[in-house]
Design an enzyme around this catalytic site. Sequence first.
Site, mmCIF file in Angstrom:
data_model
loop_
_atom_site.group_PDB
_atom_site.id
_atom_site.type_symbol
_atom_site.label_atom_id
_atom_site.label_comp_id
_atom_site.label_asym_id
_atom_site.label_seq_id
_atom_site.Cartn_x
_atom_site.Cartn_y
_atom_site.Cartn_z
ATOM 1 N N GLU A 161 5.763 -5.375 -1.305
ATOM 2 C CA GLU A 161 5.275 -4.005 -1.457
ATOM 3 C C GLU A 161 4.080 -3.726 -0.553
ATOM 4 O OE1 GLU A 161 6.661 -5.361 -5.640
ATOM 5 O OE2 GLU A 161 5.679 -6.249 -3.914
ATOM 6 N N CYS A 172 3.325 -6.834 -8.951
ATOM 7 C CA CYS A 172 2.170 -7.512 -9.543
ATOM 8 C C CYS A 172 1.024 -6.494 -9.638
ATOM 9 C CB CYS A 172 1.767 -8.705 -8.675
ATOM 10 S SG CYS A 172 0.964 -8.247 -7.112
ATOM 11 N N CYS A 223 -0.121 -5.154 -6.172
ATOM 12 C CA CYS A 223 0.825 -4.233 -5.556
ATOM 13 C C CYS A 223 0.909 -2.917 -6.328
ATOM 14 C CB CYS A 223 2.195 -4.886 -5.445
ATOM 15 S SG CYS A 223 2.224 -6.285 -4.292
#
Length: 191
Positions: free
Chosen positions: A99, A125, A128
């Site tokens: 990402e 996560c 991101c």
Amino acid sequence: MTFLSRRRVLSLTAATAAPLSLTRAAPAARPRTPDPGWSGDWPAPLRDAASRAMPAAVEYARAAAKWPYGAVLVDAATGAVVAGAGNTGESGDLTAHAEMSLVREAVAGGFELSEHVVVATAEPCPMCAGALVWCGVRGVAFGTSVPKLVGWGVPQIDVPADEIFGRVRGLSRPALGRGVRADLTDPLYRG
């Protein structure tokens, strides 16, 4: 009405309290998010476009050397995949998640991210997810959830994206699609 002295209240509290444990307690089980699930502004054509885009994200994930994560940028108006990236964190830049690499590429390409959605093979996560909020993407759709990754032993920071998005203040909150084409993404991480 009976009044108890402070000493009596303290002694009753101490007698009924659980014994002090010096071991770390197991974290409370996090409620599972329903798969698939759409929240926020996901008109049917955009949901379909995100589902159709997942195979491209999977191809980017398969091309990643060590950690198989992939993400693509989808134009919300046309449904077209306009950019993609895989995880390249093993190159030395540990922030080079799929990402993050996608966002860097999109910004360099002049894309207006508020007019696009990100389709990722796995739940972003916290790093991101935060970056996607700051960049103003319209929405994020992912295949494999963090609870599944954790269950399969894949290293994670166990904070779901919807928890990050739920704490957004003063910024646009991306729409979220969960469990999108997990039939394609789960095999990347299982086993």
